[in-house]
Design an enzyme around this catalytic site. Structure first.
Site, PDB file in Angstrom:
ATOM      1  N   THR A 133       0.833  -1.217   0.000  1.00 27.76           N
ATOM      2  CA  THR A 133       0.000   0.000   0.000  1.00 27.76           C
ATOM      3  C   THR A 133       0.865   1.264   0.000  1.00 27.76           C
ATOM      4  OG1 THR A 133      -0.192  -0.131   2.417  1.00 27.76           O
ATOM      5  CG2 THR A 133      -1.979  -1.101   1.128  1.00 27.76           C
ATOM      6  N   THR A 146      -5.453  10.242  11.212  1.00 29.17           N
ATOM      7  CA  THR A 146      -4.406  11.192  10.844  1.00 29.17           C
ATOM      8  C   THR A 146      -4.527  11.505   9.357  1.00 29.17           C
ATOM      9  OG1 THR A 146      -2.973  10.095  12.473  1.00 29.17           O
ATOM     10  CG2 THR A 146      -1.893  11.555  10.900  1.00 29.17           C
ATOM     11  N   LYS A 163      -3.654  -5.812  15.369  1.00 29.87           N
ATOM     12  CA  LYS A 163      -2.961  -4.796  16.172  1.00 29.87           C
ATOM     13  C   LYS A 163      -3.008  -5.142  17.654  1.00 29.87           C
ATOM     14  CE  LYS A 163      -1.529  -1.743  13.069  1.00 29.87           C
ATOM     15  NZ  LYS A 163      -0.091  -1.488  12.862  1.00 29.87           N
ATOM     16  N   ALA A 198       3.572   0.832  15.961  1.00 27.54           N
ATOM     17  CA  ALA A 198       2.462   1.697  15.549  1.00 27.54           C
ATOM     18  C   ALA A 198       1.177   0.917  15.742  1.00 27.54           C
ATOM     19  CB  ALA A 198       2.622   2.096  14.082  1.00 27.54           C
ATOM     20  N   TYR A 256      -7.950  -6.185  11.150  1.00 24.21           N
ATOM     21  CA  TYR A 256      -7.027  -5.100  11.512  1.00 24.21           C
ATOM     22  C   TYR A 256      -6.969  -4.955  13.031  1.00 24.21           C
ATOM     23  CZ  TYR A 256      -4.865  -0.441  11.382  1.00 24.21           C
ATOM     24  OH  TYR A 256      -4.027   0.635  11.548  1.00 24.21           O
ATOM     25  N   VAL A 281       8.249  -7.774   5.452  1.00 26.20           N
ATOM     26  CA  VAL A 281       8.656  -8.131   6.823  1.00 26.20           C
ATOM     27  C   VAL A 281       7.945  -9.387   7.337  1.00 26.20           C
ATOM     28  CG1 VAL A 281       9.335  -5.780   7.413  1.00 26.20           C
ATOM     29  CG2 VAL A 281       7.010  -6.545   7.955  1.00 26.20           C
TER      30      VAL A 281
END
Ligand code: UDP
Length: 315
Positions: free
Chosen positions: A36, A176, A150, A115, A146, A58
């Protein structure tokens, strides 16, 4: 200064973070698989001393030669449209990718910063949300890929802290916006700006009464870097407590774009959170951090970026 590895460094937030770390004098290794993110986001950094861009996934493995002082794990699809289209990749980067990034931090004796996201609070029953709130997440809903990735990443980070003594930090990032957001990433701000600039209908989900608290990217980066340079473990909310409804946001963007768009109402996505507002007293107390850029000023910058890239409006 230090040597920092940023996973997802060619994404929207990652690219701003790489730039800031270079400005601070760090050497920066930017890892990205461009799922992305895009090399175009860090094009302007390629000439800078101390910056390296490495194409890497990763979730396969992470190998970095030489010393590393900081590992900042920002790799993940992050907009609802992206993670709905890439559910397995999202789960893998939050789980396997986080294990690999933590393994790198352990091997190098580096500080690790995850993050994380306000999505760990799900559709919150506590308002505003302090870090002590455990959240209200539907694990089997479409957003679960998601949210739970997280949450797993946070648990893994704490396990490495407790059992391997890795120096860790968790930042929970609230909505953000800013330059280098993808105009087609499906989120409210890019959608509304793109629609307003094209004088097309602005698509507000539901009745538009659901809220978000929206920060400008420079404030986020400042908070993240302060947390990185502190010894604090978090989790720590970084977000702008100024809360707006989506209808209000659409109206403000239309005005700022001097647009003739009408506002139309579309169905609400499943499990769309109703309210979202950070309690930022911890960041204020520990880091002396608070947001500096208000909603209008931030939106002006983001709109200017979209206007300056007419090609992005063709997407
Ligand atoms: N939203 C909207 N119109 C759009 C895209 C999103 O009204 O074209 C709404 C969405 O339903 C949600 C809010 O805007 O209530 C924020 O969504 P976004 O995708 O920006 O971020 P997130 O849900 O991750 O906070």
């Amino acid at each position: 200064m230090g040597r920092s590895v940023v996973t997802g460094g060619a994404g929207f937030l990652g690219s701003h973070l790489c730039e800031r770390l270079l400005d601070d004098g760090d050497e920066v290794l930017c890892l990205d698989n461009f799922l992305t993110g895009t090399p175009a986001n860090v094009d302007h950094l390629l000439e800078r001393q101390g910056f390296r861009l490495i194409k890497a996934d990763v979730t396969d493995f992470i190998h970095v030669a030489g010393p590393v002082d900081n590992v900042l794990h920002f790799a993940s699809p992050a907009s609802p449209i992206d993670y709905l289209q890439l559910p397995i990749e999202t789960l893998k980067v939050g789980s396997i990718g986080t294990l690999h990034a933590l393994g790198l931090a352990k091997e190098k004796n580096a500080r690790f910063l995850l993050a994380s996201t306000s999505e760990t609070y799900g559709d919150p029953k506590v308002h505003p949300q302090p870090e002590t709130y455990w959240g209200h997440v539907n694990p089997v809903g479409p957003r679960g890929v998601y949210d739970e990735a997280k949450r797993f990443a946070e648990a893994t980070t704490m396990a490495y802290r407790r059992y391997h003594d890795v120096d860790t930090a968790i930042v929970r990032i609230f909505n953000t916006h800013g330059p280098r957001m993808r105009p087609n990433d499906g989120r409210a701000i890019p959608n509304f700006i793109k629609q307003a600039l094209r004088n097309e209908p602005i698509t507000v989900a539901g009745d538009g009464s659901q809220t978000r608290s929206i920060q400008y990217v420079d404030d986020l980066v400042e908070g993240v870097v302060r947390l990185l340079r502190s010894g604090h473990a978090g989790p720590m909310n970084i977000g702008n407590p100024h809360e707006v409804s989506m209808l209000d946001l659409a109206t403000q963007i239309r005005e700022l774009c001097e647009s003739a768009s009408e506002i139309v109402f579309i169905p609400r996505p499943e499990d769309d959170p109703t309210i979202r507002q950070p309690d930022i007293s911890l960041a204020d107390e520990v880091l002396g951090w608070e947001p500096k850029v208000d909603l209008h000023e931030g939106l002006r910058h983001t709109i200017a970026y979209f206007r300056a890239h007419p090609e992005v409006l063709e997407l």
